[in-house]
Write an enzyme that holds these catalytic residues in place. Sequence first.
Site, PDB file in Angstrom:
ATOM      1  N   TYR A 135     -10.832  -9.667  12.114  1.00 16.84           N
ATOM      2  CA  TYR A 135     -12.128 -10.342  11.898  1.00 16.84           C
ATOM      3  C   TYR A 135     -11.995 -11.862  11.917  1.00 16.84           C
ATOM      4  O   TYR A 135     -12.993 -12.576  11.918  1.00 16.84           O
ATOM      5  CB  TYR A 135     -12.775  -9.875  10.579  1.00 16.84           C
ATOM      6  CG  TYR A 135     -11.854  -9.969   9.393  1.00 16.84           C
ATOM      7  CD1 TYR A 135     -11.104  -8.866   9.011  1.00 16.84           C
ATOM      8  CD2 TYR A 135     -11.704 -11.149   8.688  1.00 16.84           C
ATOM      9  CE1 TYR A 135     -10.226  -8.934   7.946  1.00 16.84           C
ATOM     10  CE2 TYR A 135     -10.840 -11.227   7.614  1.00 16.84           C
ATOM     11  CZ  TYR A 135     -10.106 -10.117   7.243  1.00 16.84           C
ATOM     12  OH  TYR A 135      -9.237 -10.191   6.189  1.00 16.84           O
ATOM     13  N   ALA A 160      -0.127   1.596  15.841  1.00 23.73           N
ATOM     14  CA  ALA A 160       0.244   2.735  14.981  1.00 23.73           C
ATOM     15  C   ALA A 160       1.009   2.232  13.761  1.00 23.73           C
ATOM     16  O   ALA A 160       1.914   2.877  13.259  1.00 23.73           O
ATOM     17  CB  ALA A 160       1.071   3.736  15.773  1.00 23.73           C
ATOM     18  N   GLY A 161       0.621   1.035  13.273  1.00 25.49           N
ATOM     19  CA  GLY A 161       1.171   0.535  12.017  1.00 25.49           C
ATOM     20  C   GLY A 161       0.380   1.163  10.865  1.00 25.49           C
ATOM     21  O   GLY A 161      -0.204   2.244  11.041  1.00 25.49           O
ATOM     22  N   GLY A 162       0.329   0.489   9.724  1.00 22.82           N
ATOM     23  CA  GLY A 162      -0.381   1.052   8.562  1.00 22.82           C
ATOM     24  C   GLY A 162      -1.844   1.338   8.863  1.00 22.82           C
ATOM     25  O   GLY A 162      -2.341   2.453   8.636  1.00 22.82           O
ATOM     26  N   ASP A 171      -9.689   2.339   2.690  1.00 22.79           N
ATOM     27  CA  ASP A 171      -9.636   1.768   4.046  1.00 22.79           C
ATOM     28  C   ASP A 171     -10.287   2.675   5.089  1.00 22.79           C
ATOM     29  O   ASP A 171     -11.048   2.210   5.947  1.00 22.79           O
ATOM     30  CB  ASP A 171      -8.181   1.520   4.469  1.00 22.79           C
ATOM     31  CG  ASP A 171      -7.616   0.265   3.832  1.00 22.79           C
ATOM     32  OD1 ASP A 171      -8.399  -0.650   3.519  1.00 22.79           O
ATOM     33  OD2 ASP A 171      -6.386   0.202   3.642  1.00 22.79           O
ATOM     34  N   GLY A 221     -13.707  -6.574  12.736  1.00 22.15           N
ATOM     35  CA  GLY A 221     -13.345  -5.814  11.534  1.00 22.15           C
ATOM     36  C   GLY A 221     -13.961  -6.293  10.232  1.00 22.15           C
ATOM     37  O   GLY A 221     -13.591  -5.794   9.159  1.00 22.15           O
ATOM     38  N   LYS A 243       0.812  -1.226   0.000  1.00 20.95           N
ATOM     39  CA  LYS A 243       0.000   0.000   0.000  1.00 20.95           C
ATOM     40  C   LYS A 243       0.842   1.271   0.000  1.00 20.95           C
ATOM     41  O   LYS A 243       0.478   2.256  -0.633  1.00 20.95           O
ATOM     42  CB  LYS A 243      -0.915   0.013   1.222  1.00 20.95           C
ATOM     43  CG  LYS A 243      -1.984  -1.064   1.211  1.00 20.95           C
ATOM     44  CD  LYS A 243      -2.865  -0.892   2.441  1.00 20.95           C
ATOM     45  CE  LYS A 243      -3.738  -2.101   2.665  1.00 20.95           C
ATOM     46  NZ  LYS A 243      -4.635  -1.937   3.803  1.00 20.95           N
TER      47      LYS A 243
HETATM   48  P1  NAP Z   1       1.246  -3.389  10.507  1.00 26.05           P
HETATM   49  O1  NAP Z   1       1.473  -2.160   9.700  1.00 26.05           O
HETATM   50  O2  NAP Z   1       2.181  -4.528  10.409  1.00 26.05           O
HETATM   51  O3  NAP Z   1       1.126  -2.932  12.053  1.00 26.05           O
HETATM   52  C1  NAP Z   1       1.026  -3.879  13.085  1.00 26.05           C
HETATM   53  C2  NAP Z   1       0.675  -3.189  14.395  1.00 26.05           C
HETATM   54  O4  NAP Z   1       0.501  -4.178  15.412  1.00 26.05           O
HETATM   55  C3  NAP Z   1       1.753  -2.241  14.908  1.00 26.05           C
HETATM   56  O5  NAP Z   1       1.156  -1.205  15.638  1.00 26.05           O
HETATM   57  C4  NAP Z   1       2.565  -3.173  15.816  1.00 26.05           C
HETATM   58  O6  NAP Z   1       3.321  -2.488  16.790  1.00 26.05           O
HETATM   59  C5  NAP Z   1       1.458  -3.950  16.465  1.00 26.05           C
HETATM   60  N1  NAP Z   1       1.897  -5.240  16.983  1.00 26.05           N
HETATM   61  C6  NAP Z   1       2.307  -6.314  16.277  1.00 26.05           C
HETATM   62  N2  NAP Z   1       2.639  -7.320  17.093  1.00 26.05           N
HETATM   63  C7  NAP Z   1       2.439  -6.866  18.359  1.00 26.05           C
HETATM   64  C8  NAP Z   1       2.608  -7.438  19.646  1.00 26.05           C
HETATM   65  N3  NAP Z   1       3.072  -8.693  19.814  1.00 26.05           N
HETATM   66  N4  NAP Z   1       2.290  -6.688  20.739  1.00 26.05           N
HETATM   67  C9  NAP Z   1       1.824  -5.431  20.588  1.00 26.05           C
HETATM   68  N5  NAP Z   1       1.659  -4.835  19.404  1.00 26.05           N
HETATM   69  C10 NAP Z   1       1.956  -5.544  18.299  1.00 26.05           C
HETATM   70  O7  NAP Z   1      -0.196  -4.025  10.178  1.00 26.05           O
HETATM   71  P2  NAP Z   1      -1.530  -3.234   9.782  1.00 26.05           P
HETATM   72  O8  NAP Z   1      -1.714  -3.267   8.327  1.00 26.05           O
HETATM   73  O9  NAP Z   1      -1.527  -1.937  10.486  1.00 26.05           O
HETATM   74  O10 NAP Z   1      -2.658  -4.200  10.399  1.00 26.05           O
HETATM   75  C11 NAP Z   1      -2.918  -4.209  11.787  1.00 26.05           C
HETATM   76  C12 NAP Z   1      -4.129  -5.084  12.076  1.00 26.05           C
HETATM   77  O11 NAP Z   1      -5.308  -4.522  11.480  1.00 26.05           O
HETATM   78  C13 NAP Z   1      -4.007  -6.497  11.532  1.00 26.05           C
HETATM   79  O12 NAP Z   1      -4.556  -7.378  12.476  1.00 26.05           O
HETATM   80  C14 NAP Z   1      -4.858  -6.487  10.284  1.00 26.05           C
HETATM   81  O13 NAP Z   1      -5.404  -7.761  10.029  1.00 26.05           O
HETATM   82  C15 NAP Z   1      -5.963  -5.500  10.695  1.00 26.05           C
HETATM   83  N6  NAP Z   1      -6.580  -4.836   9.531  1.00 26.05           N
HETATM   84  C16 NAP Z   1      -7.893  -5.081   9.300  1.00 26.05           C
HETATM   85  C17 NAP Z   1      -8.523  -4.479   8.227  1.00 26.05           C
HETATM   86  C18 NAP Z   1      -9.962  -4.755   7.965  1.00 26.05           C
HETATM   87  O14 NAP Z   1     -10.445  -4.473   6.861  1.00 26.05           O
HETATM   88  N7  NAP Z   1     -10.696  -5.263   8.933  1.00 26.05           N
HETATM   89  C19 NAP Z   1      -7.794  -3.620   7.371  1.00 26.05           C
HETATM   90  C20 NAP Z   1      -6.443  -3.373   7.662  1.00 26.05           C
HETATM   91  C21 NAP Z   1      -5.838  -4.001   8.746  1.00 26.05           C
HETATM   92  P3  NAP Z   1       4.817  -1.989  16.445  1.00 26.05           P
HETATM   93  O15 NAP Z   1       4.656  -0.665  15.755  1.00 26.05           O
HETATM   94  O16 NAP Z   1       5.441  -1.878  17.775  1.00 26.05           O
HETATM   95  O17 NAP Z   1       5.448  -3.038  15.578  1.00 26.05           O
END
Ligand code: NAP
Length: 277
Positions: free
Chosen positions: A220, A129-131, A103, A241, A47
């Site tokens: 989800y 605070a990831g993507g 999104d 989600g 993305k």
């Molecule tokens: P990402 O960019 O990889 O970010 C991952 C996030 O999770 C970061 O904030 C990371 O913290 C944190 N994290 C990972 N492992 C952790 C742990 N063991 N303890 C505490 N924090 C942890 O991924 P993303 O794209 O943002 O996605 C995040 C979640 O949202 C995923 O579960 C994804 O499936 C979900 N999502 C859902 C939808 C939907 O349509 N429902 C759309 C997008 C995403 P750090 O910064 O410290 O690494």
Amino acid sequence: MHNAAFAALGLNWRYLAFEVDPKQLRAAIAGAQAMKFTGLNLTVPHKLLAVDMVDALDESAKVWGAVNTIRFEGRTTQSDWLPLREFNHCVPVETRTQGFNTDAAGLAASLREDLNFDLQGKKVLLLGAGGAGRTAALKLASENVLELFLVNRTFSKTLELQVEITRNFPSVYVGLGYPKTEVDLVINATSLGLKSGDASPLDEKEFSLKQTRAVYDMIYRPAETTLLKAAKAAGCKTANGLGMLLHQGAKAFEIWTGQPAPLDVMRRALEQNVYGH
Ligand code: NAP
């Protein structure tokens, strides 16, 4: 959900999944363009990379700084850019890619539909605070939440996000860490909860579930994470989600087809595919 929606609208289109190495992303987009695809969806880690690879950015992709949807477009002899689907009987002078992001709109639509939640004037605690967390934080600020509290395993990311939000949405108070007071909503945007046996991303020593009315988990699958189970037990309104996935997909469908998405058909297909019922 897209194939079910194409069938419902009588479109002879197909939605296919391809695994693409990030190093090959530019070549993959160019290949789809050469093969006259109508559009693409992109997911992590593509993305952010795609922002610099498309020819034009829709406002949504500019604001959120990420592209999850691409539409291929053609230029007419009058120099207008139109979706490729509109070139049935003529050949475009040239083609281009336009990037969109659906999104953020998907999250807001799901909060409204699944939690009956209107963001304006509310206090929200956002975990992650990831993507997805970054997009959610900016969307919440743009919808005029009153106060936004950011918590993330890597603290520096919340600091960067605080600066970005304060610059773009100065009227929103952005706190770092858990709030001492009550909030209206907690959102989980971390990936903690995806794997069975994962702990809750909420530190209940710092923040009790009694301090919120509602909890939204972007995850989800599983349908009910450790966080959602605890939130339900504490009497909070909860949603996962799936609605966000549905609504970002529905927006992409409308960008490609120019037609309203058949939401009920897409929801049924999603539930069938994700949960098997
Ligand atoms: P990402 O960019 O990889 O970010 C991952 C996030 O999770 C970061 O904030 C990371 O913290 C944190 N994290 C990972 N492992 C952790 C742990 N063991 N303890 C505490 N924090 C942890 O991924 P993303 O794209 O943002 O996605 C995040 C979640 O949202 C995923 O579960 C994804 O499936 C979900 N999502 C859902 C939808 C939907 O349509 N429902 C759309 C997008 C995403 P750090 O910064 O410290 O690494």
